[in-house]
Design a protein around this motif. Structure first.
Motif, PDB file in Angstrom:
ATOM      1  N   ARG A   1      -9.637  10.415  -3.175  1.00 45.78           N
ATOM      2  CA  ARG A   1      -8.576  10.043  -4.119  1.00 45.78           C
ATOM      3  C   ARG A   1      -8.106  11.194  -4.988  1.00 45.78           C
ATOM      4  NH1 ARG A   1     -10.904   6.242  -5.007  1.00 45.78           N
ATOM      5  NH2 ARG A   1     -13.011   6.504  -5.656  1.00 45.78           N
TER       6      ARG A   1
ATOM      7  N   HIS B   1      -1.351   6.841   1.852  1.00 48.17           N
ATOM      8  CA  HIS B   1      -2.293   5.844   1.348  1.00 48.17           C
ATOM      9  C   HIS B   1      -3.031   5.169   2.492  1.00 48.17           C
ATOM     10  CE1 HIS B   1      -0.956   6.388  -2.722  1.00 48.17           C
ATOM     11  NE2 HIS B   1       0.284   6.095  -2.424  1.00 48.17           N
TER      12      HIS B   1
ATOM     13  N   HIS C   1       2.062   8.594   5.894  1.00 46.92           N
ATOM     14  CA  HIS C   1       1.369   7.368   5.477  1.00 46.92           C
ATOM     15  C   HIS C   1       0.137   7.739   4.660  1.00 46.92           C
ATOM     16  CE1 HIS C   1       3.886   5.725   8.664  1.00 46.92           C
ATOM     17  NE2 HIS C   1       3.331   6.575   9.498  1.00 46.92           N
TER      18      HIS C   1
ATOM     19  N   GLY D   1       0.377   2.462  -3.572  1.00 48.01           N
ATOM     20  CA  GLY D   1      -1.002   2.919  -3.555  1.00 48.01           C
ATOM     21  C   GLY D   1      -1.980   1.768  -3.492  1.00 48.01           C
ATOM     22  N   PRO D   2      -3.236   2.095  -3.385  1.00 45.28           N
ATOM     23  CA  PRO D   2      -4.249   1.065  -3.136  1.00 45.28           C
ATOM     24  C   PRO D   2      -4.349   0.011  -4.229  1.00 45.28           C
ATOM     25  CG  PRO D   2      -5.252   3.214  -3.574  1.00 45.28           C
ATOM     26  CD  PRO D   2      -3.790   3.451  -3.407  1.00 45.28           C
TER      27      PRO D   2
ATOM     28  N   LEU E   1      -7.017   5.133   3.126  1.00 44.14           N
ATOM     29  CA  LEU E   1      -7.735   3.871   3.312  1.00 44.14           C
ATOM     30  C   LEU E   1      -8.540   3.906   4.607  1.00 44.14           C
ATOM     31  CD1 LEU E   1      -7.938   1.056   1.913  1.00 44.14           C
ATOM     32  CD2 LEU E   1      -6.352   0.238   3.642  1.00 44.14           C
TER      33      LEU E   1
ATOM     34  N   LEU F   1       0.828  -1.203   0.000  1.00 45.90           N
ATOM     35  CA  LEU F   1       0.000   0.000   0.000  1.00 45.90           C
ATOM     36  C   LEU F   1       0.860   1.250   0.000  1.00 45.90           C
ATOM     37  CD1 LEU F   1      -2.830   1.316   0.276  1.00 45.90           C
ATOM     38  CD2 LEU F   1      -2.461   1.277   2.747  1.00 45.90           C
ATOM     39  N   GLU F   2       1.803   1.310   0.902  1.00 46.68           N
ATOM     40  CA  GLU F   2       2.589   2.530   1.024  1.00 46.68           C
ATOM     41  C   GLU F   2       3.508   2.709  -0.178  1.00 46.68           C
ATOM     42  OE1 GLU F   2       4.174   2.827   5.066  1.00 46.68           O
ATOM     43  OE2 GLU F   2       2.125   3.353   5.626  1.00 46.68           O
TER      44      GLU F   2
END
Lengths: 186, 186
Positions: B108, A100, A98, A28-29, A104, A24-25
DNA sequence: ACACTAGGCTAACGACGTTAGCCCGTCAAG
DNA sequence: CTTGACGGGCTAACGTCGTTAGCCTAGTGT
């Protein structure tokens, strides 16, 4: 089984969450796929389902871990003098480190029963305290901090905006110093 | 080329955007698939690519339309006396009426070159005016409104929270710089 | 009459989340 | 020992997604 999601994490589960978080980091998602998580652990995607019922549950665990970490970062700031300003700084700082994970955690509904009870409240507690226990003002301050952060991360401010000044302006206004009359405008 | 995405929309394009929007508002973001949009128009998914290069572009057009509509909703509120409070009400109201679209617009990153120039600025202008032209305070107010809205939509407030009170508290604080009561005996 | 184009179509690809079903090692109970 | 449960891997496969390639047809300007 009550407790809901508050089940303890087996060793393997935390490894999975760590792998997901790294992805993720770093990417990205959309980099967080079951196959990518598995590959990073040297296993195959379907094996993940021995540990989590589905991807959403895995993400919920990731989010919960994020809240815990966030709460730790805030605890120190809450003990500062002028705690509201310190908390704001800590809030923004953590999010920028952090991005992303922050998105989330905050974007999208994410039904609460996936999260261990109180994990959010713990992260919010220092803000309430910094607002002299006024919960409405605390929520306003939280919303302000989240709004600034979210808009910054989503690249919504014009490039020439002075974000530090905007933060200062907001904190300044929301501080609950003198004239804390609930009814101000006659 | 110059002008970027500010190209005019052909009739077919607005039909596509409308279909996408219907799906979005009815079924949330995961209901918006190329196949579903196409089916609603009586065509097949690949035909959509005759009108939009990819799904992201289609969503960007949807977002742009959202900003335009939002700006219209704000314009009226901006002309009210006590414009900040009126704008806040309008802001929240619009978001609650189009929750999924609001989230698509704000969550986003969504690179800005996909949007026609100034479309965001137009929506933000009334807020700046309501803040007496102070851009930092205006951004703080915008962030507050967005934060409240985003957290409410994401179901982040405890069920017993008094959101109206939180809004009031924030607006009250952010009003004008120094207790600038509209009519303080001048 | 003819070519161009706008806007449809089918077939198919690769990535995704997920399921079904198998297998193998460990380890406690018989 | 044997055995059986079970934790935790595996392969094969399904359905859905965004997207591409390539074809076809109706209308239009020259």
């Amino acid at each position: 089984m009550a407790g809901g999601v508050a089940e303890l994490l087996t060793g393997r589960m935390t490894e999975i969450i760590d792998a997901a978080r790294d992805l993720l980091e770093a990417g990205g998602p959309e980099a967080v796929t079951m196959r990518a998580i598995a590959e990073r652990l040297g296993i195959k995607a379907p094996s993940l389902y021995k540990h989590f019922p589905d991807k959403e549950a895995l993400e919920a665990a990731l989010v919960a871990a994020g809240y815990v970490e966030q709460a730790e970062a805030f605890a120190a700031a809450g003990r500062s003098r002028n705690p509201l300003a310190a908390l704001a700084r800590a809030y923004r700082r953590w999010a920028m480190e952090h991005p992303h994970l922050y998105m989330l955690m905050t974007n999208r509904p994410l039904e609460r029963d996936r999260l261990p009870d109180g994990v959010e409240a713990a992260a919010a507690a220092p803000i309430v305290k910094a607002c002299g226990g006024n919960p409405d003002r605390a929520r306003a301050a939280w919303a302000f901090a989240h709004g600034m952060t979210s808009l910054e991360l989503a690249n919504r401010f014009p490039p020439d905006a002075d974000l530090d000044a905007a933060w200062r302006s907001g904190i300044d206004a929301l501080q609950a110093p003198h004239a804390t009359q609930p009814r101000s405008t006659t």
